[in-house]
Enzyme design. Structure first.
Site, PDB file in Angstrom:
ATOM      1  CG  ASP A  55     -16.350  26.184  10.253  1.00  0.00           C
ATOM      2  OD1 ASP A  55     -16.562  24.791  10.756  1.00  0.00           O
ATOM      3  OD2 ASP A  55     -17.873  26.246   9.519  1.00  0.00           O
ATOM      4  CG  ASP A 101     -33.121  43.446   4.401  1.00  0.00           C
ATOM      5  OD1 ASP A 101     -33.316  44.917   4.431  1.00  0.00           O
ATOM      6  OD2 ASP A 101     -33.518  43.456   5.547  1.00  0.00           O
TER       7      ASP A 101
END
Length: 276
Positions: free
Chosen positions: A61, A166
């Protein structure tokens, strides 16, 4: 006029090089031109792009995404991927079937899906300081030394929520099986015209993954980085963010033309890749 195939091959990978040599020998026999790019920094002229009838990524990918980044017109010709790794939702064809499926692609006998691409911009003090596009996802993430990020998320002019986390992922349906999935987001069928918004390690139980219409403009305003933060494009390119930066993400109304086997179904791909 000879047909031309664009190829992008995974670097320093023995099996990828062997696959490339096999494709070169086949193309020479068929009197087909191959135009190779070696990185996402390569630029393809408009004249060459017009001559290309197919794009082939050999690797995984990541290699496919590198090839896509070189294209000026993202929908100029269909694309396919040859997967040499263990996972690959975009690159679904195996090395053994490569030559067969390339020939089928040139004859127009493979299934073609249209997958959305997103434009991403960073604005700082009223000026655009960075721009790009993503096929899978745009990710805001903190450095290991940063304790937490705080930002506001809006859909166009409509405020959505305050986020303390985060990081944050804005994903296309194609990217829903990548970073978004590992962060707790749902798997989204590629035919659903939606964007997926996923907080990374949220510091609030009320901050959950959300699906919004593909037409939505996502606006993220950095409120308090408390350290270093960055915007990552498709897991490959990154840009450092500062407090008060505004990230704007929207569908650019063009689609990649992704090729599949005629019998390949999304549910089958999930079972094969994720062991469902």
């Amino acid at each position: 006029m000879k047909q031309t195939i664009l190829i992008c091959v995974k670097k320093q990978h023995k099996e990828a090089e062997l696959a490339k040599k096999a494709l070169q020998a086949w193309a020479h026999k068929k009197k087909i031109n191959l135009h190779e790019i070696t990185s996402s920094d390569d630029k393809i002229s408009g004249e060459i792009e017009k001559a290309i009838c197919l794009g082939v990524a050999i690797g995984g990918d990541g290699t496919f995404l590198s090839m896509v980044k070189t294209l000026t017109n993202k929908e100029a010709f269909p694309l396919m991927g040859v997967n040499l790794g263990s996972l690959g939702f975009i690159t679904e064809f195996s090395r053994d079937e490569m030559l067969t499926v390339v020939e089928l692609a040139l004859k127009g006998k493979l299934k073609e899906d249209k997958r959305p691409v997103l434009d991403v911009e960073v604005w700082r003090k009223g000026k655009k300081v960075a721009s790009g596009f993503v096929f899978n996802d745009a990710v805001i993430s903190k450095s290991p030394q940063t304790t937490m990020l705080r930002f506001d998320v809006s859909l166009g002019s409509d405020f959505l929520n305050h986020v303390r986390a985060d990081g944050y992922i804005v994903s296309t349906p194609t990217g829903s099986t990548a970073y978004a999935l590992s962060s707790g987001g749902p798997m989204v069928h590629p035919e659903i015209p939606a964007l997926e918004l996923v907080p990374i390690c949220s510091h609030s139980l009320s901050s959950r993954p959300i699906l919004v219409p593909l037409s939505s403009q996502i606006i993220i305003e950095m409120k308090e980085p408390r350290g270093k933060a960055s915007l990552v494009y498709d897991g490959q390119l990154s840009f450092d963010l500062e407090q008060a930066d505004i990230v704007k993400i929207k569908y650019n109304k063009k689609n990649l033309r992704l090729l599949h086997a005629p019998t390949q179904k999304w549910s089958e791909a999930l079972r094969e890749k994720l062991g469902l």
